[in-house]
Design a protein around this motif. Structure first.
Motif, PDB file in Angstrom:
ATOM      1  N   ALA A   1     -22.812  35.335  -5.130  1.00  0.00           N
ATOM      2  CA  ALA A   1     -23.676  34.887  -6.217  1.00  0.00           C
ATOM      3  C   ALA A   1     -23.644  33.370  -6.275  1.00  0.00           C
ATOM      4  O   ALA A   1     -22.716  32.735  -5.769  1.00  0.00           O
ATOM      5  N   LEU A   2     -24.662  32.787  -6.889  1.00  0.00           N
ATOM      6  CA  LEU A   2     -24.692  31.343  -7.106  1.00  0.00           C
ATOM      7  C   LEU A   2     -24.319  31.046  -8.546  1.00  0.00           C
ATOM      8  O   LEU A   2     -24.646  31.808  -9.451  1.00  0.00           O
ATOM      9  N   GLN A   3     -23.642  29.933  -8.734  1.00  0.00           N
ATOM     10  CA  GLN A   3     -23.335  29.490 -10.090  1.00  0.00           C
ATOM     11  C   GLN A   3     -24.460  28.575 -10.546  1.00  0.00           C
ATOM     12  O   GLN A   3     -24.759  27.577  -9.895  1.00  0.00           O
ATOM     13  N   GLY A   4     -25.087  28.923 -11.659  1.00  0.00           N
ATOM     14  CA  GLY A   4     -26.237  28.160 -12.126  1.00  0.00           C
ATOM     15  C   GLY A   4     -25.865  26.786 -12.640  1.00  0.00           C
ATOM     16  O   GLY A   4     -24.694  26.405 -12.707  1.00  0.00           O
ATOM     17  N   GLY A   5     -26.858  26.023 -13.040  1.00  0.00           N
ATOM     18  CA  GLY A   5     -26.624  24.674 -13.533  1.00  0.00           C
ATOM     19  C   GLY A   5     -25.919  24.670 -14.872  1.00  0.00           C
ATOM     20  O   GLY A   5     -26.012  25.616 -15.652  1.00  0.00           O
ATOM     21  N   VAL A   6     -25.186  23.609 -15.138  1.00  0.00           N
ATOM     22  CA  VAL A   6     -24.507  23.458 -16.428  1.00  0.00           C
ATOM     23  C   VAL A   6     -25.543  22.952 -17.428  1.00  0.00           C
ATOM     24  O   VAL A   6     -25.747  21.762 -17.590  1.00  0.00           O
ATOM     25  N   ARG A   7     -26.205  23.871 -18.072  1.00  0.00           N
ATOM     26  CA  ARG A   7     -27.250  23.507 -19.018  1.00  0.00           C
ATOM     27  C   ARG A   7     -27.103  24.352 -20.280  1.00  0.00           C
ATOM     28  O   ARG A   7     -26.405  25.367 -20.283  1.00  0.00           O
ATOM     29  N   ALA A   8     -27.754  23.954 -21.346  1.00  0.00           N
ATOM     30  CA  ALA A   8     -27.631  24.636 -22.633  1.00  0.00           C
ATOM     31  C   ALA A   8     -27.965  26.116 -22.496  1.00  0.00           C
ATOM     32  O   ALA A   8     -28.977  26.495 -21.917  1.00  0.00           O
ATOM     33  N   GLY A   9     -27.109  26.959 -23.032  1.00  0.00           N
ATOM     34  CA  GLY A   9     -27.354  28.388 -23.008  1.00  0.00           C
ATOM     35  C   GLY A   9     -26.828  29.085 -21.778  1.00  0.00           C
ATOM     36  O   GLY A   9     -26.763  30.312 -21.733  1.00  0.00           O
ATOM     37  N   TYR A  10     -26.460  28.317 -20.747  1.00  0.00           N
ATOM     38  CA  TYR A  10     -25.974  28.950 -19.521  1.00  0.00           C
ATOM     39  C   TYR A  10     -24.454  29.026 -19.508  1.00  0.00           C
ATOM     40  O   TYR A  10     -23.876  30.067 -19.239  1.00  0.00           O
ATOM     41  N   VAL A  11     -23.801  27.921 -19.779  1.00  0.00           N
ATOM     42  CA  VAL A  11     -22.348  27.907 -19.837  1.00  0.00           C
ATOM     43  C   VAL A  11     -21.914  28.056 -21.295  1.00  0.00           C
ATOM     44  O   VAL A  11     -22.505  27.479 -22.203  1.00  0.00           O
ATOM     45  N   ASN A  12     -20.910  28.878 -21.517  1.00  0.00           N
ATOM     46  CA  ASN A  12     -20.379  29.095 -22.865  1.00  0.00           C
ATOM     47  C   ASN A  12     -19.176  28.192 -23.080  1.00  0.00           C
ATOM     48  O   ASN A  12     -18.267  28.150 -22.244  1.00  0.00           O
ATOM     49  N   VAL A  13     -19.161  27.470 -24.191  1.00  0.00           N
ATOM     50  CA  VAL A  13     -18.087  26.523 -24.475  1.00  0.00           C
ATOM     51  C   VAL A  13     -17.507  26.798 -25.858  1.00  0.00           C
ATOM     52  O   VAL A  13     -18.244  27.106 -26.803  1.00  0.00           O
ATOM     53  N   ALA A  14     -16.189  26.691 -25.971  1.00  0.00           N
ATOM     54  CA  ALA A  14     -15.522  26.875 -27.263  1.00  0.00           C
ATOM     55  C   ALA A  14     -14.427  25.826 -27.406  1.00  0.00           C
ATOM     56  O   ALA A  14     -13.811  25.419 -26.416  1.00  0.00           O
ATOM     57  N   TRP A  15     -14.201  25.391 -28.663  1.00  0.00           N
ATOM     58  CA  TRP A  15     -13.195  24.374 -28.950  1.00  0.00           C
ATOM     59  C   TRP A  15     -12.215  24.879 -29.999  1.00  0.00           C
ATOM     60  O   TRP A  15     -12.454  25.899 -30.661  1.00  0.00           O
ATOM     61  N   SER A  16     -11.132  24.142 -30.160  1.00  0.00           N
ATOM     62  CA  SER A  16     -10.098  24.519 -31.123  1.00  0.00           C
ATOM     63  C   SER A  16     -10.260  23.765 -32.437  1.00  0.00           C
ATOM     64  O   SER A  16     -10.259  22.531 -32.459  1.00  0.00           O
ATOM     65  N   SER A  17     -10.379  24.511 -33.524  1.00  0.00           N
ATOM     66  CA  SER A  17     -10.432  23.878 -34.844  1.00  0.00           C
ATOM     67  C   SER A  17      -9.051  23.360 -35.234  1.00  0.00           C
ATOM     68  O   SER A  17      -8.927  22.347 -35.935  1.00  0.00           O
ATOM     69  N   ASP A  18      -7.993  24.027 -34.764  1.00  0.00           N
ATOM     70  CA  ASP A  18      -6.633  23.573 -35.061  1.00  0.00           C
ATOM     71  C   ASP A  18      -6.350  22.219 -34.419  1.00  0.00           C
ATOM     72  O   ASP A  18      -5.700  21.352 -35.011  1.00  0.00           O
ATOM     73  N   THR A  19      -6.837  22.026 -33.201  1.00  0.00           N
ATOM     74  CA  THR A  19      -6.562  20.792 -32.468  1.00  0.00           C
ATOM     75  C   THR A  19      -7.456  19.647 -32.924  1.00  0.00           C
ATOM     76  O   THR A  19      -7.001  18.511 -33.084  1.00  0.00           O
ATOM     77  N   THR A  20      -8.734  19.943 -33.140  1.00  0.00           N
ATOM     78  CA  THR A  20      -9.694  18.885 -33.474  1.00  0.00           C
ATOM     79  C   THR A  20      -9.817  18.623 -34.971  1.00  0.00           C
ATOM     80  O   THR A  20     -10.254  17.541 -35.381  1.00  0.00           O
ATOM     81  N   GLY A  21      -9.472  19.619 -35.786  1.00  0.00           N
ATOM     82  CA  GLY A  21      -9.661  19.482 -37.225  1.00  0.00           C
ATOM     83  C   GLY A  21     -11.088  19.756 -37.653  1.00  0.00           C
ATOM     84  O   GLY A  21     -11.443  19.583 -38.825  1.00  0.00           O
ATOM     85  N   LEU A  22     -11.926  20.211 -36.708  1.00  0.00           N
ATOM     86  CA  LEU A  22     -13.327  20.498 -36.993  1.00  0.00           C
ATOM     87  C   LEU A  22     -13.547  22.000 -37.115  1.00  0.00           C
ATOM     88  O   LEU A  22     -12.782  22.800 -36.566  1.00  0.00           O
ATOM     89  N   THR A  23     -14.584  22.375 -37.824  1.00  0.00           N
ATOM     90  CA  THR A  23     -14.933  23.787 -37.975  1.00  0.00           C
ATOM     91  C   THR A  23     -16.429  23.966 -37.748  1.00  0.00           C
ATOM     92  O   THR A  23     -17.182  22.996 -37.686  1.00  0.00           O
ATOM     93  N   GLY A  24     -16.845  25.205 -37.631  1.00  0.00           N
ATOM     94  CA  GLY A  24     -18.255  25.487 -37.424  1.00  0.00           C
ATOM     95  C   GLY A  24     -18.463  26.328 -36.185  1.00  0.00           C
ATOM     96  O   GLY A  24     -17.515  26.845 -35.582  1.00  0.00           O
ATOM     97  N   GLU A  25     -19.726  26.466 -35.772  1.00  0.00           N
ATOM     98  CA  GLU A  25     -20.055  27.289 -34.620  1.00  0.00           C
ATOM     99  C   GLU A  25     -19.392  26.741 -33.351  1.00  0.00           C
ATOM    100  O   GLU A  25     -19.447  25.548 -33.065  1.00  0.00           O
ATOM    101  N   GLY A  26     -18.747  27.621 -32.613  1.00  0.00           N
ATOM    102  CA  GLY A  26     -18.092  27.223 -31.369  1.00  0.00           C
ATOM    103  C   GLY A  26     -16.652  26.794 -31.542  1.00  0.00           C
ATOM    104  O   GLY A  26     -15.974  26.498 -30.556  1.00  0.00           O
ATOM    105  N   PHE A  27     -16.151  26.756 -32.791  1.00  0.00           N
ATOM    106  CA  PHE A  27     -14.765  26.360 -33.040  1.00  0.00           C
ATOM    107  C   PHE A  27     -13.942  27.570 -33.466  1.00  0.00           C
ATOM    108  O   PHE A  27     -14.385  28.390 -34.273  1.00  0.00           O
ATOM    109  N   TYR A  28     -12.732  27.663 -32.918  1.00  0.00           N
ATOM    110  CA  TYR A  28     -11.842  28.788 -33.195  1.00  0.00           C
ATOM    111  C   TYR A  28     -10.424  28.262 -33.397  1.00  0.00           C
ATOM    112  O   TYR A  28     -10.094  27.155 -32.963  1.00  0.00           O
TER     113      TYR A  28
END
Length: 326
Positions: A157-184
């Motif tokens: 298989a080919l890996q598609g381009g890194v563009r919105a909606g293709y790659v899923n990204v998540a961040w840490s609310s504990d580490t960043t102090g931020l909350t909202g969509e994509g933060f856990y």
């Protein structure tokens, strides 16, 4: 003792060092030539020749044993390592795993050779990408079709381009102090890996923090997390998993150029789940990698503090490799 017996004794003495018979024969012949006018020079030549043969034999044995395991990651001619595309395969892998890895390398070599020749001949002016991951170096429609053809012929298989909606990204609310969509929370992020990495969370225990986690539909993923030393200092760990059945390029994750690849000492380590790992370290930077059943996992560990074997073993044991890709 005649010359034949002397030659055989010479071979037996050095055969455990695994140098070729031809090399040892040549060295023997050099050391047994007689020069009437310089009888003492022969002894000095013998010592020099034996030393050279020993060094050559030890170097050959070290290469064969893969004591310089950085070769699996070091991109030839570029002086950098790749976490997302292995560069060499050890011969002692299980046959099924070796076949998958070899098929991947064959496909990439075929694509790279065709791509480089095409670019040199036609000099396409299109921007790099054209809807494909930029690491493939596609510049026009013809190149895109050939990339797809080569991948299909090898069952990849080919890996598609890194563009919105293709790659899923998540961040840490504990580490960043931020909350909202994509933060856990850190605990939620550790558990989230079960949804894309394999048969369960890949962490034996929740890390003290995360930089980010991202994954692709084809099954490849990367986790950037932090390990805490007893003194409270954090060490950055960046691990990537690349499936053998996905034609992953070597530029998905950028790493600094290696000034001295020979400074990395290689050793083996067995994780608690039984996975055999290779650990490379020069004291300030380290790489940990594993040849898994369906994928290659590689991780970079960096710190301003000395990385001891004990710390690196503990970092390596934080992950459950047997769950990846299952």
């Amino acid at each position: 003792m005649d010359e034949h017996e002397e030659k055989e004794r010479f071979r037996r003495a050095f055969s455990p060092l695994r140098a070729s018979g031809g090399v040892l024969t040549e060295v023997f012949e050099m050391t047994t030539r007689k020069e009437r006018r310089a009888p003492r020079a022969g002894k000095r030549l013998l010592v020099i020749a034996l030393t050279a043969a020993l060094a050559l034999a030890l170097a050959a044995a070290a290469y064969a044993a893969d004591l310089f395991g950085i070769r699996a990651l070091l991109v030839p001619g570029e002086g950098r390592v790749s976490l997302t595309q292995f560069q060499a395969i050890p011969e002692d892998l299980p046959p099924e795993t070796y076949a998958k890895a070899e098929n991947f390398l064959d496909a990439w070599a075929e694509w790279k050779a065709w791509r480089d020749e095409y670019i040199e001949k036609y000099d396409p002016k299109g921007s790099v990408g054209c809807g494909y991951d930029t690491g493939y170096g596609v510049r026009d429609e013809t190149m895109g079709k050939m990339l797809e053809q080569i991948a299909a012929e090898h069952g990849l298989a080919l890996q598609g381009g890194v563009r919105a909606g293709y790659v899923n990204v998540a961040w840490s609310s504990d580490t960043t102090g931020l909350t909202g969509e994509g933060f856990y929370t850190n605990e939620e992020l550790a558990e989230l890996t079960a949804s894309f990495a394999g048969s369960g969370s890949i962490f034996a225990e929740t890390p003290v923090g995360f930089d980010k986690v991202y994954w692709f539909p084809e099954g490849n993923f990367c986790v950037s997390w932090y390990y805490e030393l007893p003194g409270g200092e954090w060490i950055t760990c960046y691990g990537c998993n690349s499936r053998y059945d996905v034609l992953t390029n070597s530029r998905e994750v950028g790493t600094a150029a290696l000034v001295d690849s020979a400074s990395f000492k290689a050793r083996s380590h067995t994780a608690p789940d039984g996975t055999e790992l290779t650990i490379l370290s020069n004291g300030q930077e380290a790489y940990i990698y594993a040849w898994l059943e369906n994928s290659f996992f590689a991780e970079r560990v960096s710190s301003d503090i000395e990385l001891t074997d004990e710390v690196l073993d503990d970092i390596a044991d934080t992950l459950i490799y047997s769950r990846i890709g299952k």
